[in-house]
Enzyme design. Structure first.
Site, mmCIF file in Angstrom:
data_model
loop_
_atom_site.group_PDB
_atom_site.id
_atom_site.type_symbol
_atom_site.label_atom_id
_atom_site.label_comp_id
_atom_site.label_asym_id
_atom_site.label_seq_id
_atom_site.Cartn_x
_atom_site.Cartn_y
_atom_site.Cartn_z
ATOM 1 N N ASP A 157 76.935 41.161 29.460
ATOM 2 C CA ASP A 157 78.174 40.476 29.780
ATOM 3 C C ASP A 157 79.310 41.090 28.949
ATOM 4 O OD1 ASP A 157 79.046 37.843 31.398
ATOM 5 O OD2 ASP A 157 80.117 37.857 29.493
ATOM 6 N N TYR A 182 89.347 37.047 28.356
ATOM 7 C CA TYR A 182 89.604 37.545 29.706
ATOM 8 C C TYR A 182 91.077 37.952 29.854
ATOM 9 C CZ TYR A 182 85.040 35.953 31.397
ATOM 10 O OH TYR A 182 83.682 35.783 31.603
ATOM 11 N N HIS A 202 71.228 37.280 34.614
ATOM 12 C CA HIS A 202 72.371 37.785 33.841
ATOM 13 C C HIS A 202 72.213 37.500 32.345
ATOM 14 C CE1 HIS A 202 76.540 38.989 33.248
ATOM 15 N NE2 HIS A 202 76.762 37.863 32.609
#
Length: 400
Positions: A181, A326, A378
């Protein structure tokens, strides 16, 4: 004391009234109407969230995470003006290889706790002492016990540089790096920066998408549409389709955090809103997490593990501060980062996308290891810690 001093860190013990307030907030949740579909396409399902809230408020041990973390050696050191928290567990075996492992979002150091034992003490887990690691697990800025940035600029490239400072400050002049990630992006950037002493990297979310494919995917996100680039192999076409679906249907949470993270006040005010937001990831991982709360955990990704992570984020009030990564980001999530150091890739069965070996070989000119696995999602280290540890042993064996 010098700002560069490595200082012991004690995991805070939450006052009981704060835990009682958390329970009260969970139980006071005002619920929305149920979704109008029978799947995840409208978001995290009401049945899952009601069961999560019930278990969190009435059965889950709110001190479980503190106890797990408190059993490990924690430290803090200031890097580039910011206090960075990390776990540092040295192997009992000679010639252990230092590795820095970086978590992602919505994860934390919690998602990596179960790999510490298998990596630092392989014989206790049926493996060879020659494959032992000294393990460093930092909390990214704005996550967990690391400080929250009070200035702009703490994007993945800056974190990558800080991790090299951290490893050298700990005396690790030769080391390897691993991530999934956000951790994969940071680790790729470390491999592109190629600081002296970084022997190689391993990723379980490889950045391999070629520029022409990346451009087409970006156009599709913007609604421009169009066919995939010509000449893709069957494996490459499968990956294109997986990513095209993810960008069309599954990346809404990333768009929100990448554009307006400060808007999400509910993450600081409502524990159930925070939990729902943290569950709202790719469809494969969400299904495994939902199954954990509905009585069918997959691997080690149990409801207690999930709530350890959510509870840590709630108690440190890092829902919004972690989201800002982000907003700070300026690189593509899955595209090529120009890594020059030796690189290893593990692609788990239920990752957002399966990595075609052809793309991995182009993205990592010095590809020393590549493996496709039949299970794992994930959150590979969290869900399949033994499998994940085995991948790191195999991946880095040639660099010792």
């Amino acid at each position: 004391m010098s700002p560069t001093t490595v200082r012991p860190f004690t995991v805070p013990v939450t006052p009981e009234p704060e835990l009682e307030a958390l329970r009260a907030r969970i139980q006071a949740t005002r619920w929305p109407d149920p979704e109008l579909v029978t799947d995840f396409t409208q978001g995290v399902q009401l049945t899952v969230m009601r069961e999560l809230a019930r278990y969190w408020a009435t059965e889950y041990d709110l001190r479980r995470c503190e106890r797990r973390l408190g059993a490990l050696p924690h430290y803090v050191t200031e890097i580039d003006g910011l206090d960075i928290h990390f776990i540092h567990v040295r192997s009992p075996h000679d010639n252990a290889l230092p590795v820095i492992i970086t978590h992602g979002w919505p994860g934390s150091i919690v998602e990596l706790l179960n790999v510490i034992g298998p990596l630092t003490d392989p014989p206790a887990h049926g493996a060879d002492a020659a494959d032992a690691f000294d393990v460093v697990i930092p909390s990214m800025p704005g996550y967990g016990y690391s400080a929250k940035p009070r200035e702009l600029g703490w994007g993945p490239a800056r974190i990558a540089r800080a991790w090299d400072v951290l490893m050298k400050r700990l005396g690790h002049t030769r080391y390897v790096a691993q991530g999934g990630d956000w951790g994969a992006i940071i680790t790729d950037l470390m491999g592109a920066q190629a600081p002296e002493g970084l022997l190689g990297i391993h990723t379980n979310m490889a950045g391999v998408v070629p520029p022409d494919v990346w451009t087409r995917l970006a156009r599709n996100v913007l609604g421009a549409g169009g066919p995939p680039p010509s000449g893709l192999s069957e494996a490459e076409m499968r990956t294109f389709e997986q990513l095209d679906y993810f960008f069309a249907k599954g990346v809404g949470y990333g768009v929100q955090m990448g554009t307006r993270p400060q808007t999400m006040y509910g993450l600081a005010d409502s524990p159930v809103a925070l939990a729902a937001w943290m569950l709202n990831h790719d469809a494969g991982s969400y299904q495994d997490i939902a199954d954990a709360f509905l009585g069918k955990p997959v691997g080690d990704l149990t409801r207690d593990e999930i709530l350890d992570n959510v509870t840590l984020t709630w108690l440190t009030n890092t829902g919004v501060s972690s989201a800002r990564l982000y907003w700070e980001n300026t690189v593509g999530f899955f595209d090529v980062k120009n890594v020059t150091v030796p690189a290893a890739v593990s692609t788990f069965a239920h990752e957002i996308y399966r990595v075609p070996r052809s793309w991995a070989e182009r993205a990592y000119p010095n590809l020393i290891y590549f493996n496709e696995l039949g299970r794992g999602n994930h959150f590979a280290a969290w869900q399949e810690p033994a499998l994940f540890a085995g991948e790191l042993r195999a991946a880095f064996r040639s660099l010792r």
